[in-house]
Design a protein around this motif. Structure first.
Motif, PDB file in Angstrom:
ATOM      1  N   ARG A   1       0.835  -1.197   0.000  1.00 50.79           N
ATOM      2  CA  ARG A   1       0.000   0.000   0.000  1.00 50.79           C
ATOM      3  C   ARG A   1       0.869   1.246   0.000  1.00 50.79           C
ATOM      4  O   ARG A   1       0.594   2.206  -0.700  1.00 50.79           O
ATOM      5  CB  ARG A   1      -0.918  -0.043   1.223  1.00 50.79           C
ATOM      6  CG  ARG A   1      -1.950   1.036   1.261  1.00 50.79           C
ATOM      7  CD  ARG A   1      -2.940   0.778   2.358  1.00 50.79           C
ATOM      8  NE  ARG A   1      -3.673  -0.446   2.106  1.00 50.79           N
ATOM      9  CZ  ARG A   1      -4.995  -0.547   2.225  1.00 50.79           C
ATOM     10  NH1 ARG A   1      -5.698   0.498   2.573  1.00 50.79           N
ATOM     11  NH2 ARG A   1      -5.596  -1.689   2.006  1.00 50.79           N
ATOM     12  N   LYS A   2       1.970   1.222   0.765  1.00 48.76           N
ATOM     13  CA  LYS A   2       2.833   2.388   0.840  1.00 48.76           C
ATOM     14  C   LYS A   2       3.436   2.703  -0.518  1.00 48.76           C
ATOM     15  O   LYS A   2       3.470   3.855  -0.960  1.00 48.76           O
ATOM     16  CB  LYS A   2       3.941   2.157   1.869  1.00 48.76           C
ATOM     17  CG  LYS A   2       4.894   3.339   2.018  1.00 48.76           C
ATOM     18  CD  LYS A   2       5.923   3.038   3.087  1.00 48.76           C
ATOM     19  CE  LYS A   2       6.906   4.184   3.236  1.00 48.76           C
ATOM     20  NZ  LYS A   2       7.936   3.912   4.249  1.00 48.76           N
ATOM     21  N   GLU A   3       3.925   1.683  -1.240  1.00 48.16           N
ATOM     22  CA  GLU A   3       4.538   1.906  -2.535  1.00 48.16           C
ATOM     23  C   GLU A   3       3.539   2.473  -3.530  1.00 48.16           C
ATOM     24  O   GLU A   3       3.838   3.372  -4.304  1.00 48.16           O
ATOM     25  CB  GLU A   3       5.116   0.600  -3.077  1.00 48.16           C
ATOM     26  CG  GLU A   3       6.330   0.114  -2.332  1.00 48.16           C
ATOM     27  CD  GLU A   3       6.732  -1.274  -2.761  1.00 48.16           C
ATOM     28  OE1 GLU A   3       7.892  -1.624  -2.532  1.00 48.16           O
ATOM     29  OE2 GLU A   3       5.894  -1.987  -3.323  1.00 48.16           O
TER      30      GLU A   3
ATOM     31  N   ILE B   1     -15.923 -11.517  -1.082  1.00 49.37           N
ATOM     32  CA  ILE B   1     -14.515 -11.137  -1.069  1.00 49.37           C
ATOM     33  C   ILE B   1     -14.234 -10.422  -2.384  1.00 49.37           C
ATOM     34  O   ILE B   1     -14.531 -10.947  -3.462  1.00 49.37           O
ATOM     35  CB  ILE B   1     -13.592 -12.357  -0.937  1.00 49.37           C
ATOM     36  CG1 ILE B   1     -13.844 -13.083   0.379  1.00 49.37           C
ATOM     37  CG2 ILE B   1     -12.127 -11.933  -1.047  1.00 49.37           C
ATOM     38  CD1 ILE B   1     -13.104 -14.416   0.475  1.00 49.37           C
ATOM     39  N   ALA B   2     -13.675  -9.222  -2.312  1.00 51.39           N
ATOM     40  CA  ALA B   2     -13.281  -8.477  -3.502  1.00 51.39           C
ATOM     41  C   ALA B   2     -11.762  -8.435  -3.562  1.00 51.39           C
ATOM     42  O   ALA B   2     -11.111  -8.075  -2.579  1.00 51.39           O
ATOM     43  CB  ALA B   2     -13.847  -7.059  -3.454  1.00 51.39           C
ATOM     44  N   THR B   3     -11.190  -8.829  -4.687  1.00 52.45           N
ATOM     45  CA  THR B   3      -9.732  -8.806  -4.833  1.00 52.45           C
ATOM     46  C   THR B   3      -9.326  -7.707  -5.803  1.00 52.45           C
ATOM     47  O   THR B   3      -9.972  -7.483  -6.820  1.00 52.45           O
ATOM     48  CB  THR B   3      -9.186 -10.152  -5.330  1.00 52.45           C
ATOM     49  OG1 THR B   3      -9.700 -10.442  -6.630  1.00 52.45           O
ATOM     50  CG2 THR B   3      -9.559 -11.269  -4.368  1.00 52.45           C
ATOM     51  N   GLU B   4      -8.238  -7.046  -5.471  1.00 51.14           N
ATOM     52  CA  GLU B   4      -7.696  -5.966  -6.288  1.00 51.14           C
ATOM     53  C   GLU B   4      -6.187  -5.885  -6.064  1.00 51.14           C
ATOM     54  O   GLU B   4      -5.686  -6.326  -5.038  1.00 51.14           O
ATOM     55  CB  GLU B   4      -8.334  -4.615  -5.922  1.00 51.14           C
ATOM     56  CG  GLU B   4      -9.327  -4.076  -6.933  1.00 51.14           C
ATOM     57  CD  GLU B   4      -8.699  -3.762  -8.288  1.00 51.14           C
ATOM     58  OE1 GLU B   4      -7.462  -3.618  -8.374  1.00 51.14           O
ATOM     59  OE2 GLU B   4      -9.445  -3.657  -9.265  1.00 51.14           O
ATOM     60  N   ILE B   5      -5.478  -5.292  -7.044  1.00 53.44           N
ATOM     61  CA  ILE B   5      -4.049  -5.057  -6.878  1.00 53.44           C
ATOM     62  C   ILE B   5      -3.737  -3.576  -6.743  1.00 53.44           C
ATOM     63  O   ILE B   5      -2.591  -3.204  -6.530  1.00 53.44           O
ATOM     64  CB  ILE B   5      -3.238  -5.647  -8.047  1.00 53.44           C
ATOM     65  CG1 ILE B   5      -3.661  -5.029  -9.376  1.00 53.44           C
ATOM     66  CG2 ILE B   5      -3.371  -7.163  -8.082  1.00 53.44           C
ATOM     67  CD1 ILE B   5      -2.726  -5.359 -10.526  1.00 53.44           C
ATOM     68  N   ASP B   6      -4.756  -2.729  -6.871  1.00 49.16           N
ATOM     69  CA  ASP B   6      -4.580  -1.285  -6.792  1.00 49.16           C
ATOM     70  C   ASP B   6      -5.063  -0.798  -5.431  1.00 49.16           C
ATOM     71  O   ASP B   6      -6.244  -0.893  -5.103  1.00 49.16           O
ATOM     72  CB  ASP B   6      -5.382  -0.631  -7.922  1.00 49.16           C
ATOM     73  CG  ASP B   6      -5.183   0.874  -7.999  1.00 49.16           C
ATOM     74  OD1 ASP B   6      -4.705   1.473  -7.017  1.00 49.16           O
ATOM     75  OD2 ASP B   6      -5.516   1.458  -9.051  1.00 49.16           O
TER      76      ASP B   6
ATOM     77  N   GLU C   1      -6.051  -6.960  -1.034  1.00 48.11           N
ATOM     78  CA  GLU C   1      -5.094  -6.414  -1.992  1.00 48.11           C
ATOM     79  C   GLU C   1      -4.102  -7.520  -2.335  1.00 48.11           C
ATOM     80  O   GLU C   1      -3.099  -7.729  -1.656  1.00 48.11           O
ATOM     81  CB  GLU C   1      -4.375  -5.196  -1.407  1.00 48.11           C
ATOM     82  CG  GLU C   1      -3.454  -4.519  -2.394  1.00 48.11           C
ATOM     83  CD  GLU C   1      -2.684  -3.374  -1.766  1.00 48.11           C
ATOM     84  OE1 GLU C   1      -1.753  -2.879  -2.430  1.00 48.11           O
ATOM     85  OE2 GLU C   1      -2.994  -2.990  -0.620  1.00 48.11           O
ATOM     86  N   THR C   2      -4.404  -8.246  -3.392  1.00 50.56           N
ATOM     87  CA  THR C   2      -3.586  -9.402  -3.736  1.00 50.56           C
ATOM     88  C   THR C   2      -3.761  -9.763  -5.201  1.00 50.56           C
ATOM     89  O   THR C   2      -4.813  -9.506  -5.798  1.00 50.56           O
ATOM     90  CB  THR C   2      -3.969 -10.617  -2.864  1.00 50.56           C
ATOM     91  OG1 THR C   2      -3.094 -11.703  -3.158  1.00 50.56           O
ATOM     92  CG2 THR C   2      -5.413 -11.045  -3.112  1.00 50.56           C
ATOM     93  N   ASP C   3      -2.731 -10.340  -5.779  1.00 44.90           N
ATOM     94  CA  ASP C   3      -2.808 -10.893  -7.127  1.00 44.90           C
ATOM     95  C   ASP C   3      -3.243 -12.344  -7.000  1.00 44.90           C
ATOM     96  O   ASP C   3      -2.419 -13.247  -6.951  1.00 44.90           O
ATOM     97  CB  ASP C   3      -1.460 -10.777  -7.826  1.00 44.90           C
ATOM     98  CG  ASP C   3      -1.479 -11.325  -9.238  1.00 44.90           C
ATOM     99  OD1 ASP C   3      -2.579 -11.660  -9.734  1.00 44.90           O
ATOM    100  OD2 ASP C   3      -0.409 -11.422  -9.861  1.00 44.90           O
ATOM    101  N   ILE C   4      -4.525 -12.562  -6.916  1.00 48.06           N
ATOM    102  CA  ILE C   4      -5.056 -13.899  -6.646  1.00 48.06           C
ATOM    103  C   ILE C   4      -4.756 -14.874  -7.777  1.00 48.06           C
ATOM    104  O   ILE C   4      -4.752 -16.090  -7.580  1.00 48.06           O
ATOM    105  CB  ILE C   4      -6.575 -13.828  -6.382  1.00 48.06           C
ATOM    106  CG1 ILE C   4      -7.062 -15.111  -5.701  1.00 48.06           C
ATOM    107  CG2 ILE C   4      -7.351 -13.509  -7.660  1.00 48.06           C
ATOM    108  CD1 ILE C   4      -8.490 -15.023  -5.202  1.00 48.06           C
TER     109      ILE C   4
END
Length: 227
Positions: free
Chosen positions: A7-9, A113-118, A140-143
């Motif tokens: 998240r920080k990056e 469950i909602a997955t996102e990478i952003d 926040e994961t690349d599932i």
């Protein structure tokens, strides 16, 4: 989709609470196009979304702030037939604004469950869910990099075939989930990388689509993945 980022990056000099505040203060909370049952924080000409950008090469465009046909198609379909998700565990794959997961919860899903990478999308999903008085678990994961099917009953995947590289990862993942007994529904306006040979059309709707930079009306489909 890219791999998992911290998240920080992904937020550069902004911390998560700043992003939430920015969205709440600068985007308009309005009914989703084609799905008035749901309200979303939506971009407009004065949003100033560029202020969320960073210098990181993996920084993603703010797809979550616009209306895309695939999510609208799935949300509209669920409101037409809520038994699809009622009492079931749902995964909203590549959730964006969270419109599909919100629709599922409003239609009686036992959990979403909602997955996102952003990370910016993560903040938007949290705000959108709260605005619609539903709860969604956001990851926040690349599932797609996982080695096992998620512990859900059905996967809802809107707008996940927008380019060939992503399609090459999504289709094997969804096929593996189907083989493990997880139902799959896909919403898409028939973009070029949609693997139509592997799908069966179950419904069609005319919906708005932000598309590749301009709002337009399209006729898209809701599909099941064939075994």
């Amino acid at each position: 989709m890219a791999g998992r980022r911290s998240r920080k990056e992904s937020l550069g000099s902004l911390v998560p609470v700043d992003v939430r505040t920015f969205i709440a203060e600068n985007l308009h909370l309005r009914p989703a196009p084609g799905v008035p049952e749901i309200r979303l924080y939506t971009a407009h000409p004065g949003s100033g979304l560029a202020r969320l950008r960073t210098d990181a090469p993996e920084d993603l465009p703010p797809y979550w702030a616009y209306s895309w046909a695939g999510g609208i198609l799935l949300a509209k379909h669920l409101f037409r037939d809520p038994d699809i998700v009622r009492g079931r565990r749902v995964l909203d794959l590549g959730a964006g604004s969270g419109i599909v997961g919100i629709a599922a919860r409003k239609c009686g899903a036992s959990s979403v469950i909602a997955t996102e990478i952003d990370a910016n999308a993560i903040a938007a999903i949290d705000l959108n869910a709260a605005a619609n008085n539903v709860t969604i678990e956001v990851l926040e994961t690349d599932i797609l990099s996982g080695d096992r099917a998620p512990n859900v009953d059905i996967i809802l995947a809107g707008d996940v075939f927008y380019d060939a590289e992503l399609a090459g990862r999504v289709l094997p993942f969804l096929a593996a989930c189907l083989s493990a007994g997880v139902e799959v529904l896909i919403g898409d306006p028939r973009r070029r990388s949609l693997p139509l040979a592997s799908l069966r059309l179950i419904a069609e709707y005319a919906v708005p689509d932000f598309g590749d930079g301009g709002a337009q009306s399209v006729t898209g489909g809701v599909f099941t993945l064939e075994a």
